[in-house]
Scaffold this motif. Sequence first.
Motif, PDB file in Angstrom:
ATOM      1  N   UNK A 180       0.842  -1.335  -0.003  1.00 39.27           N
ATOM      2  CA  UNK A 180       0.018  -0.118  -0.030  1.00 39.27           C
ATOM      3  C   UNK A 180       0.979   1.209   0.070  1.00 39.27           C
ATOM      4  N   UNK A 181       2.116   1.185   0.806  1.00 40.36           N
ATOM      5  CA  UNK A 181       3.046   2.253   0.941  1.00 40.36           C
ATOM      6  C   UNK A 181       3.469   2.610  -0.599  1.00 40.36           C
ATOM      7  N   UNK A 182       3.994   1.355  -1.230  1.00 37.52           N
ATOM      8  CA  UNK A 182       4.608   1.574  -2.536  1.00 37.52           C
ATOM      9  C   UNK A 182       3.861   2.275  -3.537  1.00 37.52           C
ATOM     10  N   UNK A 183       2.242   1.641  -3.525  1.00 39.97           N
ATOM     11  CA  UNK A 183       1.421   2.313  -4.429  1.00 39.97           C
ATOM     12  C   UNK A 183       1.089   3.815  -4.154  1.00 39.97           C
ATOM     13  N   UNK A 184       1.214   4.148  -2.920  1.00 41.62           N
ATOM     14  CA  UNK A 184       0.740   5.602  -2.506  1.00 41.62           C
ATOM     15  C   UNK A 184       2.070   6.325  -3.195  1.00 41.62           C
ATOM     16  N   UNK A 185       3.198   5.994  -2.564  1.00 39.81           N
ATOM     17  CA  UNK A 185       4.492   6.656  -3.111  1.00 39.81           C
ATOM     18  C   UNK A 185       4.656   6.805  -4.426  1.00 39.81           C
ATOM     19  N   UNK A 186       4.411   5.796  -5.347  1.00 44.25           N
ATOM     20  CA  UNK A 186       4.481   5.759  -6.820  1.00 44.25           C
ATOM     21  C   UNK A 186       3.038   6.607  -7.322  1.00 44.25           C
ATOM     22  N   UNK A 187       1.930   6.522  -6.721  1.00 42.54           N
ATOM     23  CA  UNK A 187       0.813   7.306  -6.992  1.00 42.54           C
ATOM     24  C   UNK A 187       0.433   6.377  -8.165  1.00 42.54           C
ATOM     25  N   UNK A 188       0.064   5.180  -8.077  1.00 44.54           N
ATOM     26  CA  UNK A 188      -0.434   4.317  -8.883  1.00 44.54           C
ATOM     27  C   UNK A 188      -1.525   3.534  -8.288  1.00 44.54           C
ATOM     28  N   UNK A 189      -2.632   3.070  -8.618  1.00 43.44           N
ATOM     29  CA  UNK A 189      -3.402   2.295  -8.084  1.00 43.44           C
ATOM     30  C   UNK A 189      -3.493   0.766  -7.957  1.00 43.44           C
ATOM     31  N   UNK A 190      -2.582   0.139  -9.020  1.00 44.63           N
ATOM     32  CA  UNK A 190      -2.595  -1.258  -8.866  1.00 44.63           C
ATOM     33  C   UNK A 190      -0.834  -1.622  -8.908  1.00 44.63           C
ATOM     34  N   UNK A 191      -0.767  -2.907  -8.584  1.00 42.64           N
ATOM     35  CA  UNK A 191       0.684  -3.325  -8.503  1.00 42.64           C
ATOM     36  C   UNK A 191       1.404  -3.331  -9.936  1.00 42.64           C
ATOM     37  N   UNK A 192       0.455  -3.704 -10.936  1.00 45.37           N
ATOM     38  CA  UNK A 192       1.248  -3.650 -12.135  1.00 45.37           C
ATOM     39  C   UNK A 192       1.498  -2.236 -12.765  1.00 45.37           C
ATOM     40  N   UNK A 193       0.619  -1.312 -12.414  1.00 45.65           N
ATOM     41  CA  UNK A 193       0.825   0.252 -12.902  1.00 45.65           C
ATOM     42  C   UNK A 193       2.142   0.609 -11.755  1.00 45.65           C
ATOM     43  N   UNK A 194       2.223   0.324 -10.786  1.00 45.75           N
ATOM     44  CA  UNK A 194       3.328   0.390  -9.703  1.00 45.75           C
ATOM     45  C   UNK A 194       4.619  -0.036 -10.354  1.00 45.75           C
ATOM     46  N   UNK A 195       4.661  -1.285 -10.687  1.00 47.01           N
ATOM     47  CA  UNK A 195       5.552  -1.790 -11.294  1.00 47.01           C
ATOM     48  C   UNK A 195       6.344  -1.084 -12.469  1.00 47.01           C
ATOM     49  N   UNK A 196       5.272  -0.705 -13.524  1.00 53.39           N
ATOM     50  CA  UNK A 196       5.757   0.011 -14.615  1.00 53.39           C
ATOM     51  C   UNK A 196       6.400   1.230 -14.374  1.00 53.39           C
ATOM     52  N   UNK A 197       5.556   2.110 -13.255  1.00 52.63           N
ATOM     53  CA  UNK A 197       6.138   3.244 -12.898  1.00 52.63           C
ATOM     54  C   UNK A 197       7.557   3.176 -12.213  1.00 52.63           C
ATOM     55  N   UNK A 198       7.725   2.226 -11.458  1.00 52.97           N
ATOM     56  CA  UNK A 198       9.315   1.839 -10.869  1.00 52.97           C
ATOM     57  C   UNK A 198      10.264   1.713 -12.138  1.00 52.97           C
ATOM     58  N   UNK A 199       9.906   1.047 -13.069  1.00 55.29           N
ATOM     59  CA  UNK A 199      10.807   0.899 -14.315  1.00 55.29           C
ATOM     60  C   UNK A 199      11.110   2.271 -14.898  1.00 55.29           C
ATOM     61  N   UNK A 200      10.196   2.873 -15.027  1.00 57.74           N
ATOM     62  CA  UNK A 200      10.107   4.234 -15.844  1.00 57.74           C
ATOM     63  C   UNK A 200      11.144   5.384 -14.811  1.00 57.74           C
ATOM     64  N   UNK A 201      10.920   5.194 -13.647  1.00 57.02           N
ATOM     65  CA  UNK A 201      11.771   6.216 -12.753  1.00 57.02           C
ATOM     66  C   UNK A 201      13.144   5.612 -12.305  1.00 57.02           C
ATOM     67  N   UNK A 202      13.431   4.382 -12.950  1.00 51.60           N
ATOM     68  CA  UNK A 202      14.699   3.661 -13.002  1.00 51.60           C
ATOM     69  C   UNK A 202      15.027   3.007 -11.484  1.00 51.60           C
ATOM     70  N   UNK A 203      13.995   2.777 -10.955  1.00 51.85           N
ATOM     71  CA  UNK A 203      14.108   1.894  -9.468  1.00 51.85           C
ATOM     72  C   UNK A 203      14.234   0.528  -9.802  1.00 51.85           C
ATOM     73  N   UNK A 204      13.931  -0.044 -10.964  1.00 51.05           N
ATOM     74  CA  UNK A 204      14.120  -1.637 -11.169  1.00 51.05           C
ATOM     75  C   UNK A 204      14.887  -1.609 -12.286  1.00 51.05           C
ATOM     76  N   UNK A 205      16.056  -1.020 -12.584  1.00 53.06           N
ATOM     77  CA  UNK A 205      16.715  -1.299 -13.809  1.00 53.06           C
ATOM     78  C   UNK A 205      17.838  -2.196 -13.720  1.00 53.06           C
ATOM     79  N   UNK A 206      18.401  -2.236 -12.439  1.00 52.04           N
ATOM     80  CA  UNK A 206      19.523  -3.090 -12.226  1.00 52.04           C
ATOM     81  C   UNK A 206      19.247  -4.259 -11.329  1.00 52.04           C
ATOM     82  N   UNK A 207      20.102  -5.320 -11.821  1.00 48.79           N
ATOM     83  CA  UNK A 207      19.645  -6.553 -10.991  1.00 48.79           C
ATOM     84  C   UNK A 207      20.785  -6.458  -9.512  1.00 48.79           C
ATOM     85  N   UNK A 208      20.227  -7.096  -8.750  1.00 50.81           N
ATOM     86  CA  UNK A 208      20.875  -7.134  -7.463  1.00 50.81           C
ATOM     87  C   UNK A 208      22.231  -7.802  -7.472  1.00 50.81           C
ATOM     88  N   UNK A 209      23.375  -7.092  -6.772  1.00 51.31           N
ATOM     89  CA  UNK A 209      24.610  -7.436  -6.776  1.00 51.31           C
ATOM     90  C   UNK A 209      24.863  -8.981  -6.474  1.00 51.31           C
TER      91      UNK A 209
END
Length: 209
Positions: A180-209
């Motif tokens: 819920x906090x993630x959806x609020x901070x990314x300003x998206x109503x669904x998990x799929x939309x939030x994940x898409x927004x995270x990629x757009x903002x660069x939050x999910x571009x890199x693999x874990x070390x």
Amino acid sequence: MTAPTQARPIHVAVAHRDPYVAAGIASLLRSRADFVVQSGLSDLDSGGDAVDVLVTDHATGVHRATNVPPGRGGSGPRSFLVVTDQSTGWQIRRAVDAGVRGYLLHDCSVEELSDAVRCVAGGRRYLSCPVADQLLDNFSSAAPTAREFEVLHLMAQGLANKDIGRRLSIGEGTVKTHVKAILRKLQKPTRIAAIGEAFRRGLLLEASP
């Protein structure tokens, strides 16, 4: 007359995921008389001369800064300087929040690189002007916490709340709170939309070390 005492050289380790970038950084820093440069991470925590600054990529810098053990001693780096092409406000803020003290982009000059290493080695922060501008712009947005970043990465892998809870050893209700906090901070109503927004903002571009 007593000869003046020379200042201790700055010991720098260079460990970048891009081998060409790593080679270039190491070569540029070795051209400066006040740096002693070593390449790679293999001997970084096992002994030898203490390392003042680790110059590295975004993912490695965030990972190592986040996982610095309390009371660190020995040869582990005291400060981290990231040199990267990742320039979104969220990426920069994540690194700064993790404890990275310096942040430069790949197109920085050798003079700026050298100044940044000296600044970080002296216990200060160094952000290039474009990086500082992006960071200031990002302060108007609430940033996910470290735990929320973990949940976000597992969401992007398609895991359900129950599976995320098992992976992180937390309750399913706690996972729902994080989602819920993630959806609020990314300003998206669904998990799929939030994940898409995270990629757009660069939050999910890199693999874990």
